[in-house]
Design a protein around this motif. Structure first.
Motif, PDB file in Angstrom:
ATOM      1  N   THR A  73       0.850  -1.276  -0.089  1.00  0.00           N
ATOM      2  CA  THR A  73      -0.056  -0.119   0.075  1.00  0.00           C
ATOM      3  C   THR A  73       0.790   1.293   0.115  1.00  0.00           C
ATOM      4  OG1 THR A  73      -0.049   0.149   2.363  1.00  0.00           O
ATOM      5  CG2 THR A  73      -1.951  -1.269   1.126  1.00  0.00           C
ATOM      6  N   HIS A  74       0.249   2.442  -0.456  1.00  0.00           N
ATOM      7  CA  HIS A  74       0.917   3.342  -0.713  1.00  0.00           C
ATOM      8  C   HIS A  74       1.780   4.205   0.641  1.00  0.00           C
ATOM      9  CE1 HIS A  74       1.312   8.112  -1.124  1.00  0.00           C
ATOM     10  NE2 HIS A  74       1.867   7.671  -2.215  1.00  0.00           N
ATOM     11  N   ASP A  75       0.960   4.238   1.761  1.00  0.00           N
ATOM     12  CA  ASP A  75       1.372   4.663   2.972  1.00  0.00           C
ATOM     13  C   ASP A  75       1.656   3.734   3.782  1.00  0.00           C
ATOM     14  OD1 ASP A  75       0.985   7.367   1.940  1.00  0.00           O
ATOM     15  OD2 ASP A  75      -1.409   7.292   2.697  1.00  0.00           O
ATOM     16  N   VAL A 104       5.322  13.789 -13.520  1.00  0.00           N
ATOM     17  CA  VAL A 104       4.600  12.877 -12.988  1.00  0.00           C
ATOM     18  C   VAL A 104       4.693  12.531 -11.432  1.00  0.00           C
ATOM     19  CG1 VAL A 104       4.372  11.155 -14.832  1.00  0.00           C
ATOM     20  CG2 VAL A 104       6.482  10.994 -13.641  1.00  0.00           C
ATOM     21  N   ALA A 105       4.176  12.148 -10.680  1.00  0.00           N
ATOM     22  CA  ALA A 105       4.373  12.048  -9.197  1.00  0.00           C
ATOM     23  C   ALA A 105       4.411  10.722  -8.915  1.00  0.00           C
ATOM     24  CB  ALA A 105       3.280  12.491  -8.393  1.00  0.00           C
ATOM     25  N   GLU A 106       5.740  10.199  -8.240  1.00  0.00           N
ATOM     26  CA  GLU A 106       6.015   8.884  -8.083  1.00  0.00           C
ATOM     27  C   GLU A 106       6.338   8.459  -6.914  1.00  0.00           C
ATOM     28  OE1 GLU A 106       9.078   5.969 -10.657  1.00  0.00           O
ATOM     29  OE2 GLU A 106       9.832   7.816 -10.010  1.00  0.00           O
ATOM     30  N   HIS A 107       6.037   7.347  -6.116  1.00  0.00           N
ATOM     31  CA  HIS A 107       6.358   6.922  -4.941  1.00  0.00           C
ATOM     32  C   HIS A 107       6.740   5.495  -5.146  1.00  0.00           C
ATOM     33  CE1 HIS A 107       5.792   6.678  -0.538  1.00  0.00           C
ATOM     34  NE2 HIS A 107       5.560   5.510  -0.755  1.00  0.00           N
ATOM     35  N   ASP A 108       7.962   5.236  -4.772  1.00  0.00           N
ATOM     36  CA  ASP A 108       8.460   3.900  -4.521  1.00  0.00           C
ATOM     37  C   ASP A 108       8.338   3.059  -5.721  1.00  0.00           C
ATOM     38  OD1 ASP A 108       9.631   1.835  -3.244  1.00  0.00           O
ATOM     39  OD2 ASP A 108       8.089   1.152  -2.046  1.00  0.00           O
ATOM     40  N   GLY A 109       8.605   3.854  -7.044  1.00  0.00           N
ATOM     41  CA  GLY A 109       8.652   3.347  -8.438  1.00  0.00           C
ATOM     42  C   GLY A 109       7.144   3.392  -8.800  1.00  0.00           C
ATOM     43  N   VAL A 110       6.296   3.660  -8.351  1.00  0.00           N
ATOM     44  CA  VAL A 110       4.797   3.487  -8.821  1.00  0.00           C
ATOM     45  C   VAL A 110       4.246   4.961  -9.126  1.00  0.00           C
ATOM     46  CG1 VAL A 110       2.297   3.031  -8.286  1.00  0.00           C
ATOM     47  CG2 VAL A 110       4.244   1.507  -7.288  1.00  0.00           C
ATOM     48  N   CYS A 145      -4.687  18.072 -17.637  1.00  0.00           N
ATOM     49  CA  CYS A 145      -4.427  16.631 -17.070  1.00  0.00           C
ATOM     50  C   CYS A 145      -4.120  16.313 -15.534  1.00  0.00           C
ATOM     51  CB  CYS A 145      -3.765  15.759 -17.872  1.00  0.00           C
ATOM     52  SG  CYS A 145      -4.215  15.142 -19.475  1.00  0.00           S
ATOM     53  N   LEU A 146      -4.543  17.391 -14.980  1.00  0.00           N
ATOM     54  CA  LEU A 146      -3.892  16.985 -13.471  1.00  0.00           C
ATOM     55  C   LEU A 146      -4.783  16.324 -12.801  1.00  0.00           C
ATOM     56  CD1 LEU A 146      -2.515  18.165 -10.844  1.00  0.00           C
ATOM     57  CD2 LEU A 146      -4.592  19.836 -10.417  1.00  0.00           C
ATOM     58  N   THR A 147      -4.198  14.881 -12.280  1.00  0.00           N
ATOM     59  CA  THR A 147      -4.757  13.699 -12.144  1.00  0.00           C
ATOM     60  C   THR A 147      -4.024  13.217 -11.016  1.00  0.00           C
ATOM     61  OG1 THR A 147      -5.558  13.492 -14.361  1.00  0.00           O
ATOM     62  CG2 THR A 147      -5.784  11.457 -12.926  1.00  0.00           C
ATOM     63  N   VAL A 148      -4.661  12.605 -10.016  1.00  0.00           N
ATOM     64  CA  VAL A 148      -4.394  11.621  -8.791  1.00  0.00           C
ATOM     65  C   VAL A 148      -5.169  10.320  -8.683  1.00  0.00           C
ATOM     66  CG1 VAL A 148      -3.655  11.561  -6.324  1.00  0.00           C
ATOM     67  CG2 VAL A 148      -2.893  13.670  -7.595  1.00  0.00           C
ATOM     68  N   ASN A 149      -4.020   9.389  -8.582  1.00  0.00           N
ATOM     69  CA  ASN A 149      -4.914   7.932  -8.471  1.00  0.00           C
ATOM     70  C   ASN A 149      -6.029   8.173  -7.186  1.00  0.00           C
ATOM     71  OD1 ASN A 149      -5.622   5.252  -7.364  1.00  0.00           O
ATOM     72  ND2 ASN A 149      -3.930   4.708  -8.824  1.00  0.00           N
ATOM     73  N   PRO A 150      -7.103   7.624  -7.556  1.00  0.00           N
ATOM     74  CA  PRO A 150      -8.030   7.952  -6.320  1.00  0.00           C
ATOM     75  C   PRO A 150      -7.766   7.322  -5.028  1.00  0.00           C
ATOM     76  CG  PRO A 150      -9.233   7.427  -8.313  1.00  0.00           C
ATOM     77  CD  PRO A 150      -7.798   7.287  -8.478  1.00  0.00           C
ATOM     78  N   GLU A 151      -7.175   6.121  -5.153  1.00  0.00           N
ATOM     79  CA  GLU A 151      -6.627   5.498  -3.879  1.00  0.00           C
ATOM     80  C   GLU A 151      -5.590   6.352  -3.135  1.00  0.00           C
ATOM     81  OE1 GLU A 151      -7.716   2.532  -2.829  1.00  0.00           O
ATOM     82  OE2 GLU A 151      -9.084   2.480  -4.338  1.00  0.00           O
ATOM     83  N   TRP A 152      -4.907   7.310  -3.636  1.00  0.00           N
ATOM     84  CA  TRP A 152      -3.927   8.235  -2.833  1.00  0.00           C
ATOM     85  C   TRP A 152      -4.354   9.562  -2.734  1.00  0.00           C
ATOM     86  CZ3 TRP A 152       0.566   5.720  -6.415  1.00  0.00           C
ATOM     87  CH2 TRP A 152       0.656   4.556  -5.948  1.00  0.00           C
ATOM     88  N   GLN A 153      -5.648   9.845  -2.992  1.00  0.00           N
ATOM     89  CA  GLN A 153      -6.155  11.202  -2.830  1.00  0.00           C
ATOM     90  C   GLN A 153      -6.499  11.428  -1.407  1.00  0.00           C
ATOM     91  OE1 GLN A 153      -9.565  11.542  -5.362  1.00  0.00           O
ATOM     92  NE2 GLN A 153      -8.329  11.400  -7.340  1.00  0.00           N
ATOM     93  N   GLY A 154      -6.485  12.870  -1.087  1.00  0.00           N
ATOM     94  CA  GLY A 154      -6.708  13.284   0.321  1.00  0.00           C
ATOM     95  C   GLY A 154      -5.587  13.423   1.164  1.00  0.00           C
ATOM     96  N   GLY A 155      -4.238  13.294   0.550  1.00  0.00           N
ATOM     97  CA  GLY A 155      -2.956  13.297   1.215  1.00  0.00           C
ATOM     98  C   GLY A 155      -2.373  14.612   0.838  1.00  0.00           C
TER      99      GLY A 155
END
Length: 451
Positions: free
Chosen positions: A291-293, A348-354, A374-384
């Protein structure tokens, strides 16, 4: 009949939702599976985990990592078990400077405890119970004399006897075993070239093994939940420099400080990431890895969230990010070919290669303006706050090109941009070239921000 139909629909909907959730989760973890296949993880845990009855759950999660192609080296501790053995035999436990003073009776207790735990771990990896993650698994567990040790010696007049330190890790032998699919198990004992046995600290052995193997991850599965911030929340990611500052301040509890010190040292010596994961949380290792966090504290040399210009290798990830928003009409359809042509305009915004976010900048130099698209953030990682970071990055990128005003066209996110300093504008306020390509059928709202 209508009531019967509604009841049937109600019964089906949760199943469909569950299936969709499973597919979405599986797609989300896929990048991590690709990233970690063939990489080495050193996973270390104390005897406290075994004592708490959490061994089987951990082994099941580790067997899954093994099945996904992760190369595993396990290091176990035995501190509470050794203390139990000493107490049963009426021998007092002796410590100095946090190290056990291992006399001959204590060394025998350490051997007995390590042998019992090793057998428990091997038995746990051997189970193939139906309806468990171990069903159908055939995992070889390899132990051996992979660690050469030396005595701690006498410090300030205190003779530590058979307490030792790691002299050398046989990294080639460990790699050979893991490359052929075996899980390597290291007990907290090492041997000198003369055949003398020494009692070693699990944390030091795990750190030494991770450094020698240039491991991708060193994971301490511990009794501590991780490092907490000022608000009492788990700090999920810490740069090594900040970890060292926390240790120097002396404000952490002893257990957390102890593990964090070894995690920081491992990262300093070349291990990519070191983690503190609580064993009280079922599935904690999987949650930390996939998981991301995560759920514990990760120590890295530098923070892993990275904002950078996109490259042609990022096209597939960008397409995957924006396709759902193109499908529902939030974004204009671009197609893979256009993204490839415009790739130098994307960040792009990248975390741990993703890659989990992106944005594009289209400058109109003659007007000192640029469009952010095209300002876009994966829904699973929004809110942070990830979208805000992307916005600031794009503003900085625009200023570097001499741009003084940034504009956006949006049909659904007007409120978000207004809260961040964008003001409504007219079509006539845009560069002439952009006015000519404005799609009146979409009827997008226009917002401009001075930067």
């Amino acid at each position: 009949m209508p009531d019967q139909e509604s009841q049937t629909a109600a019964a089906i909907d949760p199943i469909d939702s569950s299936r969709a959730q499973f597919v979405r989760w599986f797609r989300d973890v896929a990048p991590y599976v690709h990233a970690f296949r063939g990489k080495t993880f050193v996973v270390a845990f104390g005897g406290e985990l075994v004592q708490a009855g959490a061994l089987n759950a951990l082994v099941q999660d580790l067997s899954l990592l093994n099945a996904l192609g992760v190369r595993l080296v396990l290091v176990h501790g035995s501190r509470p078990q050794v203390n139990d053995q000493l107490r049963i035999k009426g021998i007092p436990a002796q410590f100095d400077r946090g190290l056990r003073i291992t006399d001959a009776p204590a060394l025998e207790c350490a051997k007995e405890a390590a042998g019992e735990i090793r057998l428990d771990i091997e038995a746990a990896f051997s189970q193939g119970l139906p309806n468990t993650p171990m069903q159908g698994s055939h995992i070889r567990v390899v132990s051996g004399n992979f660690v050469t040790a030396r005595p701690v010696g006498i410090i300030d007049g205190v003779d530590y006897r058979h307490t030792g330190q790691v002299r050398k890790i046989d990294a080639d032998a460990l790699r050979f075993a893991t490359e052929h699919g075996s899980v390597v198990l290291l007990s907290p004992l090492g041997f000198s070239p003369t055949g003398e046995a020494f009692n070693l600290a699990m944390e030091e052995m795990a750190t030494a093994a991770a450094v020698a193997l240039k491991a991708e991850k060193l994971i301490f599965v511990t009794e501590t939940p991780g490092v907490r911030d000022a608000d009492g929340n788990i700090d999920t990611e810490i740069a090594r420099y900040d970890a060292d500052a926390l240790l120097a301040a002396g404000q952490l509890d002893d257990d957390t400080a102890f593990y964090l010190r070894h995690a920081s040292r491992a990262v300093k010596l070349g291990v990519a990431r070191a983690h503190l994961v609580p064993f009280s949380l079922d599935g904690g290792v999987l949650l930390e890895v996939f998981t991301h966090d995560g759920v514990g504290t990760m120590v890295v040399e530098e923070m892993l969230d990275d904002l950078r210009p996109a490259t042609i290798e990022d096209v597939g990830a960008i397409v995957q990010l924006i396709e759902p928003l193109e499908a529902d009409g939030t974004l204009v359809k671009r197609g893979r070919g256009r993204i490839e042509r415009d790739i130098e305009r994307f960040s792009v915004a990248e975390h741990d290669g993703v890659i989990f976010g992106c944005a594009a900048l289209y400058p109109y130099a003659d007007d000192s303006m640029a469009e952010m698209a095209c300002l876009t953030v994966n829904p699973e990682w929004q809110g942070g706050g990830e979208a805000d970071k992307l916005l600031r990055h794009m503003e900085s990128r625009a200023r570097a090109q001499g741009i003084s005003r940034l504009f956006v066209l949006t049909t659904r996110t007007a409120h978000w941009f207004v809260k961040r300093g964008f003001v409504p504008a007219r079509l006539e306020d845009l560069p002439r070239e952009r006015q000519a390509s404005y799609d009146r059928n979409r009827n997008s709202l226009i917002f401009i921000k001075k930067i």
